[in-house]
Design a protein around this motif. Structure first.
Motif, mmCIF file in Angstrom:
data_model
loop_
_atom_site.group_PDB
_atom_site.id
_atom_site.type_symbol
_atom_site.label_atom_id
_atom_site.label_comp_id
_atom_site.label_asym_id
_atom_site.label_seq_id
_atom_site.Cartn_x
_atom_site.Cartn_y
_atom_site.Cartn_z
ATOM 1 N N SER A 1 0.928 -1.107 0.063
ATOM 2 C CA SER A 1 -0.356 -0.128 -0.052
ATOM 3 C C SER A 1 1.269 1.386 0.164
ATOM 4 N N ARG A 2 2.670 1.110 0.089
ATOM 5 C CA ARG A 2 3.236 2.884 0.033
ATOM 6 C C ARG A 2 2.954 3.430 -1.333
ATOM 7 N N PRO A 3 3.299 4.317 -1.192
ATOM 8 C CA PRO A 3 2.831 5.235 -2.734
ATOM 9 C C PRO A 3 3.850 5.338 -3.205
ATOM 10 N N LEU A 4 3.866 5.127 -4.561
ATOM 11 C CA LEU A 4 4.911 5.055 -5.418
ATOM 12 C C LEU A 4 5.561 6.394 -5.633
ATOM 13 N N THR A 5 6.773 7.244 -5.157
ATOM 14 C CA THR A 5 7.149 8.136 -4.922
ATOM 15 C C THR A 5 8.690 8.289 -5.885
ATOM 16 N N GLU A 6 9.463 6.860 -5.612
ATOM 17 C CA GLU A 6 10.900 6.771 -6.171
ATOM 18 C C GLU A 6 10.775 5.707 -7.823
ATOM 19 N N ARG A 7 12.221 5.663 -8.466
ATOM 20 C CA ARG A 7 12.156 5.457 -9.734
ATOM 21 C C ARG A 7 12.329 3.923 -9.141
ATOM 22 N N ARG A 8 12.994 3.463 -8.039
ATOM 23 C CA ARG A 8 13.165 2.414 -7.364
ATOM 24 C C ARG A 8 11.408 1.668 -6.577
ATOM 25 N N ALA B 1 1.540 11.722 -7.833
ATOM 26 C CA ALA B 1 0.982 10.522 -6.891
ATOM 27 C C ALA B 1 0.478 8.811 -7.800
ATOM 28 N N ALA B 2 1.154 7.848 -6.712
ATOM 29 C CA ALA B 2 1.365 6.850 -8.004
ATOM 30 C C ALA B 2 0.654 5.539 -6.426
ATOM 31 N N HIS B 3 0.453 4.771 -6.740
ATOM 32 C CA HIS B 3 -0.122 3.333 -6.267
ATOM 33 C C HIS B 3 -0.169 2.030 -6.351
ATOM 34 N N VAL B 4 0.161 0.931 -6.031
ATOM 35 C CA VAL B 4 0.301 -0.146 -6.710
ATOM 36 C C VAL B 4 -1.335 -0.611 -6.621
ATOM 37 N N GLU B 5 -2.720 -1.101 -7.321
ATOM 38 C CA GLU B 5 -3.394 -1.494 -7.202
ATOM 39 C C GLU B 5 -3.449 -3.070 -6.727
ATOM 40 N N VAL B 6 -4.599 -3.094 -5.739
ATOM 41 C CA VAL B 6 -4.309 -4.551 -5.160
ATOM 42 C C VAL B 6 -5.851 -5.491 -5.967
ATOM 43 N N ASP B 7 -5.026 -6.403 -6.123
ATOM 44 C CA ASP B 7 -5.869 -7.042 -7.662
ATOM 45 C C ASP B 7 -6.440 -8.030 -7.158
ATOM 46 N N LEU B 8 -7.974 -8.214 -6.496
ATOM 47 C CA LEU B 8 -8.660 -9.288 -5.837
ATOM 48 C C LEU B 8 -9.568 -9.725 -6.610
ATOM 49 N N THR B 9 -9.404 -9.837 -7.785
ATOM 50 C CA THR B 9 -9.996 -10.979 -8.866
ATOM 51 C C THR B 9 -9.690 -12.173 -8.376
ATOM 52 N N GLY B 10 -10.682 -13.317 -8.554
ATOM 53 C CA GLY B 10 -10.516 -14.407 -8.220
ATOM 54 C C GLY B 10 -10.455 -14.270 -6.639
ATOM 55 N N VAL B 11 -10.628 -13.592 -5.849
ATOM 56 C CA VAL B 11 -11.075 -14.020 -4.346
ATOM 57 C C VAL B 11 -12.547 -13.571 -4.135
ATOM 58 N N GLY B 12 -12.444 -14.106 -3.098
ATOM 59 C CA GLY B 12 -14.408 -14.089 -2.998
ATOM 60 C C GLY B 12 -15.109 -15.767 -2.655
ATOM 61 N N PRO B 13 -15.970 -15.026 -1.996
ATOM 62 C CA PRO B 13 -17.083 -16.219 -2.316
ATOM 63 C C PRO B 13 -16.623 -17.326 -3.572
ATOM 64 N N VAL B 14 -17.435 -19.086 -3.340
ATOM 65 C CA VAL B 14 -17.152 -19.790 -4.069
ATOM 66 C C VAL B 14 -18.275 -20.184 -4.443
ATOM 67 N N ASP B 15 -18.919 -20.065 -5.900
ATOM 68 C CA ASP B 15 -20.489 -21.098 -5.603
ATOM 69 C C ASP B 15 -20.595 -21.958 -5.609
ATOM 70 N N ASP B 16 -21.697 -21.928 -4.394
ATOM 71 C CA ASP B 16 -21.712 -23.468 -3.838
ATOM 72 C C ASP B 16 -21.739 -24.940 -4.803
ATOM 73 N N ASP B 17 -22.358 -24.148 -6.460
ATOM 74 C CA ASP B 17 -22.761 -25.031 -7.343
ATOM 75 C C ASP B 17 -21.007 -25.695 -7.720
ATOM 76 N N GLU B 18 -20.440 -25.004 -8.005
ATOM 77 C CA GLU B 18 -19.105 -25.249 -8.556
ATOM 78 C C GLU B 18 -18.459 -25.332 -7.212
ATOM 79 N N ALA B 19 -18.326 -25.283 -6.318
ATOM 80 C CA ALA B 19 -17.750 -26.191 -5.117
ATOM 81 C C ALA B 19 -17.809 -27.469 -4.922
ATOM 82 N N GLY B 20 -19.305 -27.559 -5.018
ATOM 83 C CA GLY B 20 -19.939 -28.793 -4.923
ATOM 84 C C GLY B 20 -19.157 -29.756 -6.327
#
Length: 193
Positions: A92-99, A165-184
């Motif tokens: 979550s840190r801001p991107l402030t330097e080239r490194r 200003a800049a920051h990394v955006e956390v990618d939460l795709t694929g994270v979340g509840p599992v569909d009961d039909d798929e889990a079964g």
């Protein structure tokens, strides 16, 4: 509630800690000294250099912790007992330097420009144009609506001097509840009869 330490005290701790961190090949990002439950807490944020190919793992954090602890004890920079917390900057840190941008290549970023524009997409490269400056390359990605694929645009080059200003955006795709039909169906597929 913990009260922050006097700024001069934190600066003295920084002067002791920085060479210790550098001695193990890392960079000092930040130092904070505060009081909590009647004792000092020294928070040290470390990072890798821009050209570091190894990355920051638990072994390197442990090495830095030992070096910082030894330096603080030898210099008697903290009076009494203290707790030492050595950590990485985190996503979550801001991107402030080239490194910072160099370490974020491959991740989704949000870049706010001095001209008021905002660019969101995948950071694909950081081009060096001088000792401290450079240009980032971002491929804009607009999420698809209602199950459609995302729209990927043409790469955009942005000089670091134009980044407000800049920051990394956390990618939460694929994270979340599992569909009961798929889990079964997955659970049934893994069972032997």
């Amino acid at each position: 509630m913990a009260a922050p330490a006097h700024p001069a005290h934190a600066e003295r701790v920084r002067q002791v800690v920085e060479p210790a961190v550098e001695s193990v090949g890392l960079l000092l990002e930040d130092v904070a000294v505060r009081r909590s439950a009647g004792r000092s807490v020294v928070e040290v944020v470390i990072d890798v250099t821009e050209d570091d190919e190894v990355g920051l793992d638990l072994d390197r954090i442990a090495d830095a912790t030992h070096a910082v602890s030894d330096a603080l004890d030898a210099a008697e920079a903290i009076t009494g007992e203290y707790t030492l917390e050595v950590m990485s900057p985190g996503v979550s840190r801001p991107l402030t330097e080239r490194r910072h941008f160099t370490r974020a290549v491959g991740h989704s970023v949000v870049v706010h420009r001095h001209d008021g524009g905002t660019l969101s997409g995948r950071l694909t490269a950081v081009e060096r144009t001088g000792p401290q400056d450079g240009t980032i390359v971002v491929v804009p990605v607009t999420p698809g609506l209602k199950g459609r694929k995302p729209v990927v645009g043409e790469a955009v080059q942005v000089p670091l001097s134009e980044v407000r200003a800049a920051h990394v955006e956390v990618d939460l795709t694929g994270v979340g509840p599992v569909d009961d039909d798929e889990a079964g169906s997955d659970a049934d597929a893994g069972q032997e009869n």
